[in-house]
Scaffold this motif. Structure first.
Motif, PDB file in Angstrom:
ATOM      1  N   GLU A   1      40.947  42.068  40.772  1.00 44.84           N
ATOM      2  CA  GLU A   1      40.853  41.014  39.433  1.00 44.84           C
ATOM      3  C   GLU A   1      40.539  39.824  39.819  1.00 44.84           C
ATOM      4  OE1 GLU A   1      44.394  41.260  37.263  1.00 44.84           O
ATOM      5  OE2 GLU A   1      44.820  43.325  37.560  1.00 44.84           O
ATOM      6  N   GLY A   2      39.190  39.647  40.354  1.00 44.34           N
ATOM      7  CA  GLY A   2      38.536  38.429  40.797  1.00 44.34           C
ATOM      8  C   GLY A   2      38.494  37.059  39.922  1.00 44.34           C
ATOM      9  N   GLY A   3      38.502  37.798  38.739  1.00 46.43           N
ATOM     10  CA  GLY A   3      38.495  36.644  37.512  1.00 46.43           C
ATOM     11  C   GLY A   3      39.773  35.855  37.538  1.00 46.43           C
ATOM     12  N   LEU A   4      40.778  36.394  37.865  1.00 48.15           N
ATOM     13  CA  LEU A   4      42.085  35.790  37.576  1.00 48.15           C
ATOM     14  C   LEU A   4      42.754  35.366  39.085  1.00 48.15           C
ATOM     15  CD1 LEU A   4      44.117  38.304  35.531  1.00 48.15           C
ATOM     16  CD2 LEU A   4      42.962  36.243  34.852  1.00 48.15           C
ATOM     17  N   ASN A   5      41.894  35.875  40.185  1.00 46.48           N
ATOM     18  CA  ASN A   5      42.534  35.499  41.576  1.00 46.48           C
ATOM     19  C   ASN A   5      41.438  35.093  42.475  1.00 46.48           C
ATOM     20  OD1 ASN A   5      45.535  36.568  41.099  1.00 46.48           O
ATOM     21  ND2 ASN A   5      44.374  38.443  40.791  1.00 46.48           N
ATOM     22  N   SER A   6      41.972  34.101  43.149  1.00 48.17           N
ATOM     23  CA  SER A   6      41.048  33.371  44.170  1.00 48.17           C
ATOM     24  C   SER A   6      40.853  34.089  45.353  1.00 48.17           C
ATOM     25  CB  SER A   6      41.114  31.974  44.181  1.00 48.17           C
ATOM     26  OG  SER A   6      42.418  31.525  44.622  1.00 48.17           O
ATOM     27  N   GLY A   7      42.069  35.088  45.719  1.00 50.49           N
ATOM     28  CA  GLY A   7      42.453  35.530  47.122  1.00 50.49           C
ATOM     29  C   GLY A   7      42.206  34.571  48.053  1.00 50.49           C
ATOM     30  N   PHE A   8      41.227  34.892  49.053  1.00 42.49           N
ATOM     31  CA  PHE A   8      41.070  34.293  50.193  1.00 42.49           C
ATOM     32  C   PHE A   8      39.858  33.115  50.189  1.00 42.49           C
ATOM     33  CE2 PHE A   8      43.610  37.488  51.887  1.00 42.49           C
ATOM     34  CZ  PHE A   8      44.193  36.838  53.226  1.00 42.49           C
ATOM     35  N   MET A   9      39.621  32.941  48.995  1.00 46.52           N
ATOM     36  CA  MET A   9      38.169  31.994  48.995  1.00 46.52           C
ATOM     37  C   MET A   9      38.635  30.680  49.639  1.00 46.52           C
ATOM     38  SD  MET A   9      36.954  30.138  45.387  1.00 46.52           S
ATOM     39  CE  MET A   9      36.566  31.617  44.805  1.00 46.52           C
ATOM     40  N   ILE A  10      39.968  29.919  49.008  1.00 47.19           N
ATOM     41  CA  ILE A  10      40.202  28.710  49.556  1.00 47.19           C
ATOM     42  C   ILE A  10      40.815  28.797  51.225  1.00 47.19           C
ATOM     43  CG2 ILE A  10      41.581  26.627  49.292  1.00 47.19           C
ATOM     44  CD1 ILE A  10      39.567  27.358  47.280  1.00 47.19           C
ATOM     45  N   ALA A  11      41.225  29.904  51.413  1.00 47.95           N
ATOM     46  CA  ALA A  11      41.578  30.105  53.049  1.00 47.95           C
ATOM     47  C   ALA A  11      40.471  29.851  53.896  1.00 47.95           C
ATOM     48  CB  ALA A  11      42.277  31.411  53.121  1.00 47.95           C
ATOM     49  N   HIS A  12      39.223  30.552  53.407  1.00 45.88           N
ATOM     50  CA  HIS A  12      38.019  30.472  54.076  1.00 45.88           C
ATOM     51  C   HIS A  12      37.678  29.159  54.095  1.00 45.88           C
ATOM     52  CE1 HIS A  12      33.560  30.794  54.222  1.00 45.88           C
ATOM     53  NE2 HIS A  12      33.737  30.883  55.474  1.00 45.88           N
ATOM     54  N   CYS A  13      37.810  28.477  53.100  1.00 43.48           N
ATOM     55  CA  CYS A  13      37.234  26.797  52.921  1.00 43.48           C
ATOM     56  C   CYS A  13      38.090  26.150  54.023  1.00 43.48           C
ATOM     57  CB  CYS A  13      37.789  26.134  51.519  1.00 43.48           C
ATOM     58  SG  CYS A  13      36.574  26.919  50.284  1.00 43.48           S
TER      59      CYS A  13
END
Length: 463
Positions: free
Chosen positions: A298-310
Motif C-alpha cells: 500500500e505504497g500510496g498510504l505508506n512510505s516504508g523505507f523511503m526516509i530511512a534510505h534518506c
C-alpha cells in the motif's frame, strides 16, 4: 604549568579511563622521570575509577596531547572536576577524598611527564579500531542477507577467483560469503527458487563485496599495528635514560603515526557505508529489487523505507566531508618552536564519528534486508542468515504500515555495537572453515587475528 585550556564536551568516563590507562602504561616504562610514589598514586586513582574531566578539543597532536593530558593531570592533583561511580561528577579533591586518596604532589619533572604524549589520540584510536573491526565483519553478514533478498548469485565468491588476487581481506570476505550462503547448512530455498534465471552477473554492490569490504579488513589490520605500537611506546619529551645518566630531548611526542593511520581508517571504513547505502537503494527500488516500492505494501498510504534510505544517504554524505584527512594540515604553535603538528586528536575523533555513521547505515540495511525477506516467504534463506533474521525479529517487528522508525534503527544499531549479529553467525562461519580447511587457509596466520586493543570499558585493575 599545567596547560588545562581545552574546550568542548568532556570525554565519557570510559574514554577518560582508557586515556588514564595508556598514560600509566607510558609512565611505567621508566623513561618519563616520574617517582614510583607518584606513579602508585595515579594507579590507585585508576583502580578506584576516579577519572578527570577531560574536554575533547584542544590538542594539535604535537607536542603530544598537551591540553587533554593536562586536564587528566589536573584531577589527579586535586583540581578541577572528577567522576567516579560513587560520586558522579564533583570537585576532584572531594572525589579523591571519598575514595581515601590524596592528591598527587608534583615533584621536579613530574608535571611535564604527566602531560606529554599521544595518549588522547591512541586511546580514541584504539576504540576506533575495535569498533571498526566489529562493524567490518558484520557488514559481510548484512551484505550476504541483502544478496539473498535481491536474488543474487554466489558465483562471484568462488575461491578460485580470489586466489588469483590473493589479498588477505578479499579472500576472507569471499570465504565468509561462501560460508553464509553455501549449502553446508540448510540450503537456501530463496537461491533455489531462481537457480535457472537468465541473470549472468550482479551489480558491483553485490558482486564486488570481497574487493570493497576486503580492503577495509586489511586497512584495519594495518592501523591496528600502528595503534598497538603507539600504545606501547614511550612518547615523552625529554626522555630520561637512567642507565646512561642522560636526559635527551627528541620528538616521540609527535602524533603523525596515529594521525595518518586514523585518517586512513576513516577513509577505508566509510566505504562500508557507501556501498551499503547503494544496496539499500536497490532494496527500496522496485525496478531493481522486484519487491514492493520502499519495502512496504500500500505504497500510496505508506512510505516504508523511503526516509530511512534518506537518512543513510545523509550519513554517507556527512562521512564524505569527515573523511578529508586532518593530518595533511598543520599550524605552527608555541612561538614557531612547535612548527609542524599532526592534528591527530581530530583525526581520532572524526574516525569515531565516521565509524558510528557506518554502524547506523548498516543498521538500516539490516532492517531493510529483513523486511525484504517478508515478501519472499514462505521461502527461507540459509540457516545462519535465518538466525540473523530471527535475532532482529526478537526486537523489531515487520512493517505492515508506517510507524515511528527511529527506535528500531537505534535498537539494531545497538545490536551491531554489541556484535550480536556476529555472535549469531560466527559459529556457522567457523564450522564451514573447519569443514573446508585447505580452501579456508590461504591467509597469513596473523592477518585476521583481530583481537581488539584494550577496551575503554574494561574494569580491569592495574597492580
Amino acid at each position: 604549568m599545567l596547560q588545562n585550556q581545552g574546550v568542548g564536551d568532556p570525554l565519557s568516563p570510559e574514554r577518560s579511563r582508557m586515556l588514564l590507562a595508556l598514560r600509566i602504561n607510558v609512565l611505567a616504562k621508566g623513561y618519563s622521570g616520574i617517582s614510583l610514589e607518584t606513579l602508585n598514586q595515579i594507579i590507585q586513582a585508576f583502580n578506584a575509577s576516579c577519572l578527570s574531566y577531560v574536554p575533547e578539543k584542544g590538542t594539535v597532536g604535537a607536542s603530544g596531547d598537551l591540553a587533554p593530558l593536562a586536564h587528566l593531570a589536573l584531577g589527579l592533583i586535586g583540581e578541577g572536576k572528577m567522576w567516579s561511580p560513587k560520586s558522579g561528577w564533583a570537585d576532584a579533591k572531594y572525589v579523591l577524598q571519598a575514595h581515601g586518596l590524596k592528591p598527587v604532589s608534583l615533584k621536579p619533572k613530574e608535571g611535564l611527564a604527566l602531560i606529554n604524549g599521544t595518549q588522547m589520540i591512541t586511546s580514541l584510536g584504539a576504540e576506533a579500531v575495535e569498533r571498526a573491526t566489529a562493524i567490518a565483519r558484520q557488514a559481510d553478514i548484512i551484505a550476504a542477507l541483502t544478496l539473498e533478498v535481491l536474488k543474487g548469485t554466489t558465483r562471484a565468491f568462488d575461491s578460485d577467483i580470489h586466489k588469483l588476487r590473493p589479498h588477505p581481506g578479499q579472500m576472507e570476505v569471499a570465504f565468509r560469503f561462501r560460508s553464509l550462503l553455501g549449502s553446508d547448512h540448510h540450503p537456501s530455498e530463496i537461491a533455489e527458487s531462481h537457480r535457472f534465471c537468465d541473470r549472468v552477473q550482479d551489480a558491483y554492490t553485490l558482486r564486488c563485496c570481497p574487493q570493497v569490504h576486503g580492503v577495509v579488513n586489511d586497512t584495519i589490520t594495518f592501523v591496528k599495528t600502528i595503534i598497538e605500537t603507539e600504545i606501547n611506546s614511550a612518547t615523552d619529551n625529554p626522555m630520561v635514560f637512567a642507565e646512561r645518566g642522560e636526559t635527551i630531548s627528541g620528538g616521540n611526542f609527535h602524533g603523525e603515526y596515529p594521525a595518518k593511520a586514523l585518517d586512513y581508517l576513516a577513509i577505508s571504513v566509510h566505504e562500508l557505508a557507501a556501498i551499503s547505502e547503494r544496496r539499500i537503494e536497490r532494496l527500496c527500488n522496485p525496478s531493481l529489487s522486484e519487491l514492493p516500492a520502499f519495502l512496504v505494501n500500500e505504497g500510496g498510504l505508506n512510505s516504508g523505507f523511503m526516509i530511512a534510505h534518506c537518512t543513510a544517504a545523509a550519513l554517507v554524505s556527512e562521512n564524505k566531508v569527515l573523511c578529508h584527512p586532518s593530518s595533511v594540515d598543520s599550524l605552527s604553535t608555541s612561538a614557531a618552536t612547535e612548527d609542524h603538528v599532526s592534528m591527530g586528536g581530530w583525526a581520532a575523533r572524526k574516525a569515531l564519528r565516521v565509524i558510528e555513521h557506518v554502524e547506523q547505515v548498516l543498521a538500516i540495511e539490516l532492517l531493510a534486508a529483513c523486511q525484504g525477506i517478508e515478501f519472499l516467504r514462505p521461502l527461507k534463506t540459509t540457516t545462519p542468515l535465518e538466525k540473523v533474521y530471527d535475532l532482529v525479529r526478537t526486537l523489531v517487528r515487520p512493517w505492515i504500515k508506517d510507524r515511528f522508525m527511529a527506535p528500531d534503527i537505534d535498537v539494531v544499531h545497538h545490536l551491531l555495537v554489541e556484535q550480536k549479529v556476529w555472535e549469531v553467525a560466527h559459529p556457522y562461519i567457523e564450522k564451514y572453515r573447519s569443514a573446508n580447511l585447505p580452501e579456508a587457509r590461504p591467509i597469513s596466520p596473523t592477518a585476521f587475528t583481530l583481537e581488539p586493543p584494550m577496551s575503554p570499558c574494561k574494569r580491569a585493575r592495574i597492580e
